[in-house]
Enzyme design. Structure first.
Site, short mmCIF file in Angstrom:
data_model
loop_
_atom_site.label_atom_id
_atom_site.label_comp_id
_atom_site.label_asym_id
_atom_site.label_seq_id
_atom_site.Cartn_x
_atom_site.Cartn_y
_atom_site.Cartn_z
CE LYS A 130 -4.34 -1.82 1.91
NZ LYS A 130 -4.01 -3.44 2.34
C1 PLP Z 1 -4.70 -4.33 1.61
C2 PLP Z 1 -3.94 -5.69 1.72
C3 PLP Z 1 -4.30 -6.72 0.73
C4 PLP Z 1 -5.62 -6.66 -0.39
O1 PLP Z 1 -5.43 -5.75 -1.21
P1 PLP Z 1 -6.61 -5.27 -2.06
O2 PLP Z 1 -6.16 -4.37 -3.13
O3 PLP Z 1 -7.65 -4.79 -1.06
O4 PLP Z 1 -7.37 -6.51 -2.84
C5 PLP Z 1 -3.54 -7.97 0.57
N1 PLP Z 1 -2.45 -8.05 1.57
C6 PLP Z 1 -2.13 -6.88 2.21
C7 PLP Z 1 -0.83 -7.20 3.06
C8 PLP Z 1 -2.91 -5.85 2.31
O5 PLP Z 1 -2.46 -4.74 3.33
#
Ligand code: PLP
Length: 431
Positions: free
Chosen positions: A107
């Protein structure tokens, strides 16, 4: 480039307006009017381009003239100033490690890009922007870090007391400067409710310029395409294209990958690996889309019962079910399978997965069992240390702390404890 609202009631917006608003006034998600095509030349000669050059070619058409070229180049440079290595786990499975950013999760990419775009857009305004976020753990850290020190932007993060991991709490509370952390004595839902109330409060919004850093924001969604190109750049056998398996919750990450593919990135097939929250696997199996209440699992960043970005995948395929089915496979993985994979990949291949990466690994193995001549990539979305409380009991030993975590351990936490009371939040925001 203009963006329309998927609900088709609001007027179109450019990148700047879509970034500032987040969601269209009709509550629809913004979607690009046209899908730009990546020049074939770039794909054929991808190894002669730098990552910055690739990212610029990918994102520039979406940004259009809302950010000058040299500033966009700088934003990209700051967004991707860490590694995205593609590591071989075993002969047919590779890991694209997306955890080398400051908060050790993928993210970081979307949050850093969005924060810098927003910082640029509000620069000339006379009022500071206040970014208000509720977090169950990962989003808050990435957003806080992304906005840290960005002029003209204040960030207020609400997190549920004792419900985030200690690493996550440190990441939220030790930055200071323009980042304020509110420890809410309640649940994540309480945090989200307070944020919703603030956005709906007309009086508050007259006094403050409030915005959200939600994952549906185009400025968080679109830059996630970058690392799919970086994966292709590092993929050795270009005549045997990889299957890509993405651990999915809100489906923003995989949707960016599919978008990159439709723009011209060569990928054989996509797999969405989910935990027990199986709305999409069910939909791909029987054609019925039914959102559910989220259930708690070991891969908690994917505990989503109503994946908000999935509508964008439907839109990419013009809601044609057979087209979606042929491009995308989805599996639901249990917590028992997740534990078993974490243990086994460490024992057999000396590779430690976090619970989200383990879900992806399990999904990819299921797919490859039916397609034995193929090879694939999992997106390893977080460093295992972020989930050490889950991982350590499974492997029976401590997880090594990377530098990024060690350096925040001795820092002093700064946070305000608050009961889930909207009047208190409002007073805090106005004070
Ligand atoms: C947010 C997150 C996901 C999921 O990603 P999306 O874009 O919401 O499908 C997967 N793994 C981790 C570690 C995350 O923080």
């Amino acid at each position: 480039m203009l963006y329309y609202s998927i609900n088709k009631q609001s007027s179109k917006a450019d990148f700047k307006e879509a970034t500032i608003k987040g969601q269209a006034p009709d509550k629809g998600l913004y979607f690009p009017e046209v899908i730009p095509q990546i020049p074939q030349e770039l794909i054929e000669n991808i190894n002669s381009y730098t990552r910055e050059e690739i990212a610029y070619k990918v994102i520039q058409p979406y940004v259009g003239d809302t950010i000058p070229g040299n500033i966009l180049q700088n934003i990209i440079k700051e967004t991707i100033q860490f590694d995205f290595p593609l590591v071989e786990i075993k002969e047919d499975i590779f890991s694209l490690e997306l955890f080398h950013g400051p908060t050790l999760a993928f993210k970081d990419v979307g949050a850093r890009f969005m924060s810098r775009c927003l910082g640029y857009f509000v620069q000339k305004g006379d009022k500071n922007v206040t970014v208000l976020v509720a977090t169950s753990g990962d989003t808050g850290g990435a957003v806080a870090n992304g906005f840290y020190g960005v002029d003209g932007v204040d960030v207020v993060i609400l997190y549920p007391s004792r419900k985030v991991s200690s690493v996550q709490e440190l990441q939220l509370t030790t930055l200071g400067k323009n980042i304020k952390a509110l420890e809410i004595e309640g649940s994540f839902d309480d945090c989200q409710q307070l944020v919703k109330q603030a956005f709906a409060d007309a009086e508050l919004n007259r006094q403050l310029f409030l915005t959200s850093a939600n994952s549906i924001n185009v400025a968080r969604w679109l830059p996630q395409q970058f690392y799919y190109f970086f994966a292709f750049q590092q993929w050795k056998d270009k005549s045997n294209l990889p299957v890509i398996c993405v651990p999915s919750g809100n489906f923003g990450n995989i949707c960016a990958g599919i978008l990159a593919h439709i723009s011209g990135l060569p990928v054989r097939h996509f797999i969405a690996a989910c935990n027990a929250n199986d709305v999409v696997p069910q939909y791909l199996q029987n054609g019925v889309y039914e959102s559910k209440k989220a259930v708690s699992t070991l891969s908690n960043a994917m505990d989503v019962g109503h994946p908000s970005n999935f509508i964008r995948i439907l839109e990419l395929f013009r809601h044609e079910y057979p087209a979606i089915k042929s491009a995308l496979t989805s599996y639901s993985i249990t917590d028992d399978e997740t534990r078993a994979i974490i243990k086994k990949t460490l024992e057999d291949y000396s590779y430690l997965l976090d619970p989200h990466g383990a879900v992806a690994f399990a999904g990819l193995e299921k797919y490859l069992a039916e397609h034995p001549s193929e090879k694939g990539i999992i997106l390893e979305t977080a460093h295992p240390v972020k989930f050490y409380d889950v991982v350590e009991p499974i492997i029976n030993k401590p997880v090594e702390m990377p530098e990024a975590i060690q350096s925040i351990l001795p820092k002093t936490q700064s946070k305000v404890k608050m009961s889930p009371d909207y009047d208190k939040l409002k007073e805090f925001l106005l004070g």
